[in-house]
Every structure is written in structure tokens, then in C-alpha cells.
Design an enzyme around this catalytic site. Structure first.
Site, PDB file in Angstrom:
ATOM      1  N   LYS A  37       0.848  -1.195   0.000  1.00  0.00           N
ATOM      2  CA  LYS A  37       0.000   0.000   0.000  1.00  0.00           C
ATOM      3  C   LYS A  37       0.879   1.239   0.000  1.00  0.00           C
ATOM      4  CE  LYS A  37      -2.483   1.633   3.671  1.00  0.00           C
ATOM      5  NZ  LYS A  37      -2.563   3.096   3.751  1.00  0.00           N
ATOM      6  N   ASP A  65      -3.560   4.207  -1.747  1.00  0.00           N
ATOM      7  CA  ASP A  65      -4.485   4.680  -0.704  1.00  0.00           C
ATOM      8  C   ASP A  65      -4.433   6.197  -0.628  1.00  0.00           C
ATOM      9  OD1 ASP A  65      -6.236   4.713   1.424  1.00  0.00           O
ATOM     10  OD2 ASP A  65      -4.746   4.129   2.916  1.00  0.00           O
ATOM     11  N   LYS A  67      -7.153   8.143  -1.021  1.00  0.00           N
ATOM     12  CA  LYS A  67      -8.423   8.628  -0.479  1.00  0.00           C
ATOM     13  C   LYS A  67      -8.985   9.793  -1.296  1.00  0.00           C
ATOM     14  CE  LYS A  67      -7.302   6.992   4.187  1.00  0.00           C
ATOM     15  NZ  LYS A  67      -5.928   6.472   4.134  1.00  0.00           N
ATOM     16  N   TYR A  68      -9.207   9.550  -2.577  1.00  0.00           N
ATOM     17  CA  TYR A  68      -9.692  10.602  -3.476  1.00  0.00           C
ATOM     18  C   TYR A  68     -11.106  11.067  -3.126  1.00  0.00           C
ATOM     19  CZ  TYR A  68      -5.848   9.823  -6.793  1.00  0.00           C
ATOM     20  OH  TYR A  68      -4.637   9.729  -7.403  1.00  0.00           O
ATOM     21  N   TYR A  69     -11.272  12.363  -3.104  1.00  0.00           N
ATOM     22  CA  TYR A  69     -12.562  12.984  -2.779  1.00  0.00           C
ATOM     23  C   TYR A  69     -12.592  14.307  -3.513  1.00  0.00           C
ATOM     24  CZ  TYR A  69     -16.113  15.184   0.236  1.00  0.00           C
ATOM     25  OH  TYR A  69     -17.225  15.822   0.734  1.00  0.00           O
ATOM     26  N   ASP A  70     -13.394  14.402  -4.577  1.00  0.00           N
ATOM     27  CA  ASP A  70     -13.428  15.657  -5.334  1.00  0.00           C
ATOM     28  C   ASP A  70     -14.685  15.702  -6.195  1.00  0.00           C
ATOM     29  OD1 ASP A  70     -12.598  18.096  -6.589  1.00  0.00           O
ATOM     30  OD2 ASP A  70     -10.522  17.513  -6.232  1.00  0.00           O
ATOM     31  N   THR A  74     -13.198  15.836 -11.778  1.00  0.00           N
ATOM     32  CA  THR A  74     -11.811  15.676 -11.339  1.00  0.00           C
ATOM     33  C   THR A  74     -11.574  14.236 -10.885  1.00  0.00           C
ATOM     34  OG1 THR A  74     -11.928  17.955 -10.592  1.00  0.00           O
ATOM     35  CG2 THR A  74     -10.047  16.694  -9.815  1.00  0.00           C
ATOM     36  N   THR A 120     -10.181   3.388  11.084  1.00  0.00           N
ATOM     37  CA  THR A 120     -10.090   2.493  12.240  1.00  0.00           C
ATOM     38  C   THR A 120      -9.495   3.184  13.468  1.00  0.00           C
ATOM     39  OG1 THR A 120      -8.069   1.663  11.206  1.00  0.00           O
ATOM     40  CG2 THR A 120     -10.024   0.304  11.003  1.00  0.00           C
ATOM     41  N   GLY A 211       0.771  -2.228   8.751  1.00  0.00           N
ATOM     42  CA  GLY A 211       1.915  -1.323   8.633  1.00  0.00           C
ATOM     43  C   GLY A 211       2.915  -1.573   9.738  1.00  0.00           C
TER      44      GLY A 211
HETATM   45  O1  C5P Z   1       0.640   0.917  10.943  1.00  0.00           O
HETATM   46  P1  C5P Z   1      -0.779   0.411  10.830  1.00  0.00           P
HETATM   47  O2  C5P Z   1      -0.854  -1.106  10.709  1.00  0.00           O
HETATM   48  O3  C5P Z   1      -1.690   0.980  11.882  1.00  0.00           O
HETATM   49  O4  C5P Z   1      -1.247   0.984   9.403  1.00  0.00           O
HETATM   50  C1  C5P Z   1      -2.561   0.901   8.959  1.00  0.00           C
HETATM   51  C2  C5P Z   1      -2.663   1.525   7.602  1.00  0.00           C
HETATM   52  O5  C5P Z   1      -4.007   1.463   7.172  1.00  0.00           O
HETATM   53  C3  C5P Z   1      -2.249   2.981   7.541  1.00  0.00           C
HETATM   54  O6  C5P Z   1      -1.536   3.138   6.314  1.00  0.00           O
HETATM   55  C4  C5P Z   1      -3.544   3.765   7.466  1.00  0.00           C
HETATM   56  O7  C5P Z   1      -3.455   4.859   6.594  1.00  0.00           O
HETATM   57  C5  C5P Z   1      -4.500   2.765   6.844  1.00  0.00           C
HETATM   58  N1  C5P Z   1      -5.895   2.917   7.223  1.00  0.00           N
HETATM   59  C6  C5P Z   1      -6.381   2.748   8.530  1.00  0.00           C
HETATM   60  N2  C5P Z   1      -7.724   2.833   8.786  1.00  0.00           N
HETATM   61  C7  C5P Z   1      -8.583   3.090   7.783  1.00  0.00           C
HETATM   62  C8  C5P Z   1      -8.113   3.278   6.487  1.00  0.00           C
HETATM   63  C9  C5P Z   1      -6.756   3.182   6.243  1.00  0.00           C
HETATM   64  O8  C5P Z   1      -5.585   2.481   9.427  1.00  0.00           O
HETATM   65  N3  C5P Z   1      -9.887   3.093   8.016  1.00  0.00           N
END
Ligand code: C5P
Length: 239
Positions: A37, A65, A67-70, A74, A120, A211
Site C-alpha cells: 500500500k 491509498d 483517499k480521493y474525494y473531489d 476531477t 479504524t 503497517g
Molecule cells: O501501521 P498500521 O498497521 O496501523 O497501518 C494501517 C494503515 O491502514 C495505515 O496506512 C492507514 O493509513 C490505513 N488505514 C487505517 N484505517 C482506515 C483506512 C486506512 O488504518 N480506516
């Protein structure tokens, strides 16, 4: 029994300081992880476009990721560009009209469009502060998932705590991609609605996004392999 390979379903979030670190992370995970990602952490990093192209050229899958919003026009242009690039997943935001415009723009490409339900890292207090009148997080997540489904979206981003309810209404018509994954005993950081890899899969998550529990580990490869093993056991135990 469904045969699902955990390796196809783990996405590592490259939330690192720059492209060189991202390259090293991909290399350290070679053979274990092939879905990555790229999000806001790298969006403006010098060289990110070439890095993205090189991942695709190596046959890796990419979840963009951004997160497009427009406005519709566009959004259409941006989604069309992502579709032509060959990325697998892209996040978008917004009501049905915007989702439908994005669906139209991706055309016949293999791009899967995902909408973020509720981050989350947010809880009921946070969504109330943002002005949402549905103050129960699971209610808002479900409402947004239904709207995404009606508008022809391919999937949603939702925590492991809401995955089961989404699958109840959508079944296989909506992919559920779950971030906020924390193996037993791992620090939660800001993730308020976290779940373990096994909990998320048992609840119906199709893909997990991880992550820091991998890239912040002293041995990222080992951390990824542990998570993959837990995921595989959970997939194998699904009815
Ligand atoms: O480091 P970690 O495992 O918390 O990373 C979670 C990834 O998921 C981050 O890149 C964050 O941007 C993404 N994310 C999230 N919750 C969401 C959407 C995306 O944690 N609802």
C-alpha cells in the site's frame, strides 16, 4: 472448504519516511509479501511515481491509498489515470454520485475501487465531533457500506469489528479490506478499533492491511511470516 492463500491477502502499508526506505522494506519482504500500500505518507516523497512503476514492473500488486474525494469530473480523471497505471486497489470517498462517477471512470480495467467507511483510528466521540448524526460507529460503517454497494463500489475499508456485519448484508459482492491489525500483545498506537489477524479473518475480512506491526518490528520478515501463518490458519478454519 475454501482454499485461500494468505500471501494473496496480506497488504503491507509502506508508511515510511521515503522511497529508499520503502524500497528496502519491499526487498526485506521479497518472497513473503507481494502486495503493498502506497498512501499519504509517501504521496509527496521524491521518486514515488518511479517507485510505484518499478513495483508494478516487478509484478507486485499496489494499493494506492490516496483517499480521493473531489467533484465528479476531477475524480473521473484521477481514477482513470490510476486505472491506466495498473494499480489493483484505490480508495475513494463520498456519496453515491461520486462513487458512480469513479466506477464509470475505471471502465473495464481490473482496478478495484474501495471506499473508506470510518477510519479504524476513530471512535464514537470522533464521529460525533465530525458532525455525523449516526453516533454508533458500527451503524455508520454499515450505512456507508450499503451505499457503497448500491453505487457499484468493489469494496470497503472497515475494521475487523465491523467486517461480519458488512458480509451479512453484502456477502461476496463487497470486498472487505481491514487495517488496524494488531497481533496479540502488539501496541495499538492510535488504532482504536483494532483486531488480531485471526479475529479479522474470522469476521470476514478478505484482505488485511498491516503497517507498523511489520515495518516497525526488529525483523520485519519474521513479523510478516508470523502474521501470514496466523492468517493461513484462520483462512483454513473458515467454514
Ligand atoms: O501501521 P498500521 O498497521 O496501523 O497501518 C494501517 C494503515 O491502514 C495505515 O496506512 C492507514 O493509513 C490505513 N488505514 C487505517 N484505517 C482506515 C483506512 C486506512 O488504518 N480506516
Amino acid at each position: 472448504m475454501r482454499l485461500i492463500a494468505a500471501q494473496d491477502r496480506l497488504i503491507v502499508a509502506l508508511d515510511v519516511a521515503g522511497v529508499e526506505e520503502a524500497r528496502q522494506a519491499v526487498q526485506a519482504l521479497e518472497g513473503a509479501v507481494d502486495f503493498f500500500k502506497i498512501g499519504l505518507a509517501l504521496q509527496l516523497a521524491p521518486g514515488v511515481d518511479a517507485f510505484l512503476q518499478s513495483l508494478l514492473a516487478q509484478g507486485k500488486r499496489v494499493f494506492l491509498d490516496y483517499k480521493y474525494y473531489d467533484v465528479q469530473e476531477t475524480l473521473r480523471k484521477a481514477v482513470g489515470r490510476a486505472a491506466r497505471l495498473g494499480v489493483s486497489f484505490l480508495t475513494i470517498h463520498g456519496p453515491g454520485s461520486l462513487i458512480r462517477a469513479a466506477v464509470e471512470a475505471k471502465g473495464e480495467s481490473d482496478l478495484k475501487l474501495l471506499t473508506v467507511t470510518v477510519l479504524t483510528s476513530l471512535d464514537a466521540g470522533d464521529i460525533a465531533e465530525m458532525g455525523y448524526t449516526r453516533h454508533a460507529v458500527d451503524e455508520l460503517v454499515l450505512f456507508r457500506a450499503k451505499k457503497a454497494l448500491e453505487a457499484g463500489c468493489d469494496g470497503v475499508i472497515a475494521s475487523g469489528r465491523e467486517a461480519a456485519k458488512i458480509k451479512e448484508i453484502a456477502g461476496s459482492r463487497l470486498l472487505v479490506i481491514t487495517p488496524g491489525i494488531r497481533p496479540e500483545g502488539a501496541p495499538a498506537h492510535e488504532q482504536k478499533r483494532h483486531a488480531t489477524p485471526a479475529e479479522a479473518i474470522r469476521a470476514g475480512a478478505d484482505y488485511l492491511v498491516v503497517g507498523r506491526p511489520i515495518l516497525g518490528a526488529s525483523d520485519p520478515r519474521r513479523a510478516a511470516e508470523r502474521i501470514l501463518a496466523e492468517m493461513q490458519d484462520a483462512f483454513d478454519a473458515l467454514p
